[in-house]
Design an enzyme around this catalytic site. Sequence first.
Site, PDB file in Angstrom:
ATOM      1  CG  HIS A  54      -1.917  -1.080   1.234  1.00  0.00           C
ATOM      2  ND1 HIS A  54      -2.977  -1.069   2.100  1.00  0.00           N
ATOM      3  CD2 HIS A  54      -2.054  -2.203   0.489  1.00  0.00           C
ATOM      4  CE1 HIS A  54      -3.738  -2.134   1.885  1.00  0.00           C
ATOM      5  NE2 HIS A  54      -3.181  -2.836   0.910  1.00  0.00           N
ATOM      6  CD  GLU A  56      -1.514   4.388   3.416  1.00  0.00           C
ATOM      7  OE1 GLU A  56      -2.560   5.054   3.413  1.00  0.00           O
ATOM      8  OE2 GLU A  56      -1.379   3.350   2.723  1.00  0.00           O
ATOM      9  CB  CYS A  83      -6.495  -0.251   4.850  1.00  0.00           C
ATOM     10  SG  CYS A  83      -4.827  -0.966   4.879  1.00  0.00           S
ATOM     11  CB  CYS A  86      -1.794   1.494   6.222  1.00  0.00           C
ATOM     12  SG  CYS A  86      -1.296   0.673   4.683  1.00  0.00           S
TER      13      CYS A  86
END
Length: 151
Positions: A54, A56, A83, A86
């Site tokens: 992701h 992040e 999410c 993360c």
Amino acid sequence: MNYKHLKFMQEAINEAKKSFKEDGIPIGAVLVEGSEIVGRGHNRLLQKGSTILHAEMDCLENAGKLKGTDYKKCTLYTTLIPCQMCSGLILLYKIPEVVAGENKTFPGPEDYMKDHGVNITILDLDECKEMMTEYIRQNRKVWDEEIERVS
């Protein structure tokens, strides 16, 4: 609106656009300590066939191994609210502040982060919402598969 937030969010948006140009999901992030970007990244799930890259995660990976005390002085700017995975990363590294471009196309666990002391700012930027809305419209099946993994 805070000029500093807009300046760094624009860098996160630039990262999201990189992902889109690579046929990836347009989400970007930058990690800022003081007034300096120490890490940047974008969603690379599709490009790398990854389950964890992701924006992040990519951003923190690209920041390199910082001292624990450094993370506690950082702000994470991300075009989309993080999410659950993360958010766990943010809590693990004790990053005290997250600034998100939007939280409408994907409602993340804001309350969970807030309950654990993370200061959350949602900028509610049209550019971020439009970028994700258009991506989802064009790639509904891919988006639904990715959301199923993190929901």
